[in-house]
Scaffold this motif. Structure first.
Motif, PDB file in Angstrom:
ATOM      1  N   GLY A 208       0.806  -1.215   0.000  1.00  0.00           N
ATOM      2  CA  GLY A 208       0.000   0.000   0.000  1.00  0.00           C
ATOM      3  C   GLY A 208       0.838   1.264   0.000  1.00  0.00           C
ATOM      4  O   GLY A 208       0.506   2.253  -0.662  1.00  0.00           O
ATOM      5  N   LEU A 233      -4.017  -1.579   2.941  1.00  0.00           N
ATOM      6  CA  LEU A 233      -3.782  -1.682   1.500  1.00  0.00           C
ATOM      7  C   LEU A 233      -4.811  -0.888   0.710  1.00  0.00           C
ATOM      8  O   LEU A 233      -4.457  -0.076  -0.154  1.00  0.00           O
ATOM      9  CB  LEU A 233      -3.833  -3.157   1.083  1.00  0.00           C
ATOM     10  CG  LEU A 233      -3.822  -3.439  -0.424  1.00  0.00           C
ATOM     11  CD1 LEU A 233      -2.440  -3.162  -0.997  1.00  0.00           C
ATOM     12  CD2 LEU A 233      -4.236  -4.874  -0.710  1.00  0.00           C
ATOM     13  N   SER A 236      -4.644   2.930   0.841  1.00  0.00           N
ATOM     14  CA  SER A 236      -3.492   3.571   0.209  1.00  0.00           C
ATOM     15  C   SER A 236      -3.451   3.417  -1.307  1.00  0.00           C
ATOM     16  O   SER A 236      -2.611   4.038  -1.955  1.00  0.00           O
ATOM     17  CB  SER A 236      -2.200   2.992   0.796  1.00  0.00           C
ATOM     18  OG  SER A 236      -2.153   3.171   2.193  1.00  0.00           O
ATOM     19  N   CYS A 237      -4.314   2.560  -1.877  1.00  0.00           N
ATOM     20  CA  CYS A 237      -4.287   2.302  -3.323  1.00  0.00           C
ATOM     21  C   CYS A 237      -5.576   2.811  -3.964  1.00  0.00           C
ATOM     22  O   CYS A 237      -6.565   2.057  -4.091  1.00  0.00           O
ATOM     23  CB  CYS A 237      -4.112   0.804  -3.591  1.00  0.00           C
ATOM     24  SG  CYS A 237      -2.534   0.149  -3.008  1.00  0.00           S
TER      25      CYS A 237
END
Length: 285
Positions: A208, A233, A236-237
């Motif tokens: 991430g 994850l 952050s994506c």
């Protein structure tokens, strides 16, 4: 005065210009099998077929385990010099001895290599791929039990432009190795880590933090990951489109429910009242 006709002999297919017509306009549409059939017709046909093989940019032999294919592959290894895409998944006959000459002849151009389920080669075959394939963008090594931590460490040093990476079912790779590796892959968009025991929440956190362009991730069977890692994850994506988390017992609807509708999740809702659960999650926040 009568016109004299000069007889030059009968024209054949091979009298057509090879570089401008035959190879780019005709042989480019022939399969590998067609070229080998052509190759057996005559000496001139053999030269044309091998010249055509030299210009090939793709080689697809995945799942081809036909009789005596090793002999044909030696011809391909010698003739092919411009390959960009190499697909050899599930070729049970493939060995280091057969593969290395082909890799050495095409290392400058290769951008996609698929060696999924190639069980009879070793990490030795990865050496030219890791060190010398500077254009590499796609690497698939699913079910390659010979893939070691040392090989991934070498990838970390030499390959940072991968956009697709598959190491599903690779049990010999350590958690620390993966954490370091993903710090360099800021262009990664497709990642498969299915049934890889060393994938933990800490690995997902690193993915991430550094793989912000990620669009698809396969975590099926990664029993060590939990809601904590999946939340880190997905937060952050921003480009994530699909998340595969079947057989991940520590990943619950608590983290998946808010994601549904935003991205594709392979695991169906089972026994949950989704609106009520989302309301409870909202209150907890």
């Amino acid at each position: 005065m009568p016109i004299r006709r000069i007889h030059y002999g009968e024209l054949t297919l091979f009298d057509i210009n090879w570089d401008d017509v035959l190879i780019p306009k005709i042989t480019a549409y022939l399969s590998i099998k067609d070229l080998f059939n052509l190759r057996s017709c005559s000496r001139t046909a053999l030269r044309l077929a091998e010249a055509a093989l030299e210009m090939r940019t793709e080689l697809h032999l995945s799942g081809n385990n036909s009789r005596n294919i090793e002999l044909g592959f030696k011809v391909l290894s010698r003739c092919c010099r411009r390959l960009e895409h190499l697909h050899l998944a599930s070729c049970k006959w493939l060995t280091d001895e057969l593969l290395l000459p082909l890799l050495n002849n095409n290392k400058q151009r290769l951008s996609a290599v698929n060696l999924n389920e190639c069980t009879n080669i070793t990490a030795l075959s990865l050496q030219p791929i890791i060190v010398q394939c500077k254009e590499l963008r796609i690497l698939k090594l699913s079910k390659c039990q010979w893939l070691t931590t040392g090989a991934v460490d070498a990838l970390t040093l030499h390959q940072s432009k991968l956009v697709e990476f598959d190491i599903s079912h690779c049990g010999a790779i350590g958690e620390r190795c993966l954490i370091i590796f993903f710090r360099k892959l800021n262009k990664l968009t497709i990642l498969s880590l299915a049934n890889t025991p060393s994938v933990t929440d800490q690995v997902l956190i690193q993915i991430g933090n550094y793989c912000r362009e990620l669009e698809h991730i396969n975590l099926i069977g990664c029993a060590a990951i939990s809601d904590y890692g999946v939340h880190a994850l997905t937060k952050s994506c921003p480009h994530l489109q699909s998340l595969m988390v079947q057989r991940c017992p520590l990943v619950t609807e608590r983290v998946l429910a808010p994601l549904r509708g935003r991205l594709h999740i392979d695991r169906p809702i089972m026994g949950y009242n989704l609106p009520a659960m989302q309301h409870r999650l909202y209150l907890q926040v």
